[in-house]
Design a protein around this motif. Structure first.
Motif, mmCIF file in Angstrom:
data_model
loop_
_atom_site.group_PDB
_atom_site.id
_atom_site.type_symbol
_atom_site.label_atom_id
_atom_site.label_comp_id
_atom_site.label_asym_id
_atom_site.label_seq_id
_atom_site.Cartn_x
_atom_site.Cartn_y
_atom_site.Cartn_z
ATOM 1 N N ASP A 2 -3.849 9.257 -24.854
ATOM 2 C CA ASP A 2 -4.910 9.896 -24.086
ATOM 3 C C ASP A 2 -4.571 11.358 -23.852
ATOM 4 O O ASP A 2 -3.477 11.824 -24.136
ATOM 5 N N ARG A 3 -5.568 12.097 -23.363
ATOM 6 C CA ARG A 3 -5.398 13.546 -23.292
ATOM 7 C C ARG A 3 -4.274 13.940 -22.353
ATOM 8 O O ARG A 3 -3.585 14.926 -22.580
ATOM 9 N N HIS A 79 -7.211 11.680 -30.503
ATOM 10 C CA HIS A 79 -6.536 12.691 -29.693
ATOM 11 C C HIS A 79 -5.240 13.180 -30.328
ATOM 12 O O HIS A 79 -4.981 14.384 -30.376
ATOM 13 N N LEU A 128 -11.686 7.361 -26.409
ATOM 14 C CA LEU A 128 -10.362 7.470 -25.797
ATOM 15 C C LEU A 128 -9.880 6.030 -25.679
ATOM 16 O O LEU A 128 -10.319 5.289 -24.791
ATOM 17 N N SER A 135 -17.413 8.161 -25.888
ATOM 18 C CA SER A 135 -17.250 8.953 -24.664
ATOM 19 C C SER A 135 -17.644 10.412 -24.868
ATOM 20 O O SER A 135 -16.970 11.155 -25.594
ATOM 21 N N ASP A 138 -14.801 12.785 -23.269
ATOM 22 C CA ASP A 138 -13.602 12.880 -24.095
ATOM 23 C C ASP A 138 -13.880 13.625 -25.387
ATOM 24 O O ASP A 138 -12.996 14.298 -25.922
#
Length: 570
Positions: A2-3, A79, A128, A135, A138
């Protein structure tokens, strides 16, 4: 990945280079004609991150996942794949990178771009994988940074840009369709979408982008009188919102948005611990009570320090360079795409280090005296922290076994003269027979709710905690009235890594201690917190209804109500 994990892991990758003396990397003298030394150092660290990401990329030409990049869990995802494109763009653009104008790296980046396009949904969104699917927000996180990467790649003069740029443009424009229509989850997502659309509009102007931005901005910015955003997320989302609003303000010529950023940055200066960490105790998001430094704020402080010639903001930049310098490498694209940020910072002004500051909207009071500080928090089972240099009491809690609901938490903090007061009132009733005309014929207990039963033998327990400054620290007075002989436990939670003295280890516990009498000491490096006096009338530290012990050395004071005990910290 994830970010949040990407930013964390990218910073970690950048930090595996040999240790550098950061004051030397951030010299006082730079020039606008040449990339400054501090930026060159970040570029070189980024090379290590690029090398690491390349080891996770699928290179098998026969694989349907060709070009994708795995995360640390061996999961291919947009990501980590986008991370290679971003970090690669920083590298091929920068003359001091070993990958400057590298056609080979650009080819690998193109494979990653093709994978992104392949895995992008028909509506333009991405997933994500840890939580959000199809999303829009995202997608916005990726589009904003990849639009910056597009600009750097285009300007780099690297052989092969004619291959990657059309593919990257395809991904970005498809993302723009999603961002022009899709919804969000959280307050900051609105500004993520707006900032991403701003970047797209700079590259390929489109009225649908600016119309959607106007629609979201029409809700106004969620900042309160204290200068805090709705999520109160001081480590993650407040700084993110600052960066996003600067992007929108610059790209759409809306300087009024910078007033919001200034308001938050002014507040944040009072959320700084003596060791350069940021206060996170009142956060409403996943960074609540985490140990966080200030690297996420470096770009906003530097941008506005230069724009406003603000000496306090410049001093904040110095502090961040000193305490979290390598970590700002995760925002390298901000600095590479805006050479005005390479200029010398203005003359410094002293930062606030001696104050009492109340943030009523956040339910928080900050007290700092140079190398010592304290935070009081409402609506939180941890309502007091105390820091002395590197020695940290990261939380204080109070609980009783009163009907299984005695974990202390106060709805507000009230200032009373030279004291701050936190209060809680609990009731423990018993219940009489159900009204005859309402008894369920089947005797179903669930159909005879306690709310409808008469109460009797109602027990009460009122707790008041008064907190005061002393000449060399703080003191906390805990007092109760009401039901007697209720066991209580005061919990002092220290940061792991230090040494406790004078407290007795509780048998069969991982890291729990009793302070039976006198004063205890907690030392970390060259700093020591003294606390006490202690009292220990029983060993039950896991009272029914209390929160479980934290994974940290915790010292307990125990007894029975009524209690009136003062604990001093110095």
């Amino acid at each position: 990945m994830d970010r949040r994990k990407f930013v964390k892991d990218s910073s970690a990758a950048l930090c595996i280079a040999p240790a550098l003396k950061w004051p030397g990397i951030f010299p006082k003298k730079t020039t606008e004609q040449k990339m400054p030394d501090w930026l060159v150092a970040l570029v070189k660290r980024n090379d290590l991150g690029v090398e690491s990401l390349l080891t996770y990329q699928i290179k098998n030409s026969g694989s349907p996942d060709l070009g994708g990049v795995k995360d640390g869990f061996d999961i291919l995802n947009p990501h980590s794949t986008a991370a290679l494109i971003q970090s690669g763009a920083w590298a091929v653009f920068s003359p001091d990178s070993k990958f400057f104008r590298s056609a080979g790296l650009l080819a690998d980046m193109n494979l990653a771009t093709k994978y992104l396009v392949k895995t992008q949904h028909a509506d333009g969104t991405i997933d994500l994988l840890s939580t959000n699917f199809h999303s829009t927000p995202d997608t916005g996180f990726l589009v904003k940074r990849l639009a910056m990467a597009y600009t750097l790649i285009e300007k780099s003069g690297t052989p092969g840009t004619d291959a990657i740029l059309p593919n990257l443009k395809t991904f970005l424009l498809r993302g723009g369709e999603a961002l022009s229509k899709g919804g969000i989850h959280t307050p900051n997502h609105r500004w993520v979408v707006c900032a991403a659309l701003t970047k797209l509009n700079e590259l390929w102007p489109d009225k649908k982008y600016t119309d959607r931005i106007s629609e979201w901005l029409g809700e106004h910015i969620d900042i309160d009188r204290d200068g805090q955003f709705n999520e109160k997320s001081t480590f993650i989302y407040s700084s993110l919102t600052d960066r996003l609003l600067i992007t929108i303000a610059k790209g759409l010529k809306k300087p009024e948005l910078l007033e919001v950023v200034r308001k938050n940055l002014n507040m944040t200066m009072y959320y700084v611990h003596p060791n350069g960490e940021i206060v996170t105790d009142a956060s409403g998001r996943q960074d609540k009570a985490v140990i966080g430094t200030l690297e996420n704020y470096y770009y906003p402080y530097r941008y506005l320090a230069l724009l406003d010639r603000n000496g306090e903001y410049a001093a904040m930049c110095d502090l961040i360079e000193k305490t979290a310098g390598p970590k700002i490498g995760g925002f390298l694209d901000y600095f590479l795409t805006d050479p005005t940020l390479w200029a010398d910072l203005p003359s410094r002004r002293a930062l606030p280090i001696d104050y009492v500051k109340t943030f009523s909207n956040s339910g928080l009071v900050r007290i700092r005296r140079n190398n010592r500080d304290c935070t009081l928090i409402a609506n939180n089972p941890v309502w007091f922290t105390f820091m002395k240099g590197e020695a940290v009491l990261q939380g204080m809690r109070f609980a009783t076994s009163f009907f299984g609901k005695g974990q202390f938490q106060s709805e507000k903090i009230t200032e009373n003269g030279k004291s701050w007061e936190l209060t809680q009132k609990l009731e423990g009733p018993y219940f009489q027979p159900y009204p005859k005309d309402s008894i369920d014929p089947d005797g179903d207990w669930e159909k005879m709710p306690r709310a409808n039963r008469p109460q009797s033998e109602i027990q009460t327990l009122e707790t008041k905690i008064s907190i005061r400054e002393t000449n060399d620290g703080m003191e906390v007075e805990i007092s109760t009235t009401g039901t007697e002989r209720v066991p209580f436990a005061v919990e002092l939670i220290f940061r792991p890594g230090g040494t406790l003295q004078e407290a007795a280890k509780i048998e069969n516990s991982k890291d729990s201690w009793l302070l039976k009498e006198g004063n205890g000491k907690y030392s970390f490096k060259n700093d020591t917190i003294t606390f006490g006096p202690g009292v220990a009338l029983h060993k039950n530290i896991a009272l029914r209804g209390s929160l479980p012990a934290m994974d940290a050395p915790s010292v307990y004071l125990t007894g029975f109500t009524p209690v009136k005990h003062v604990i001093k910290f110095s």
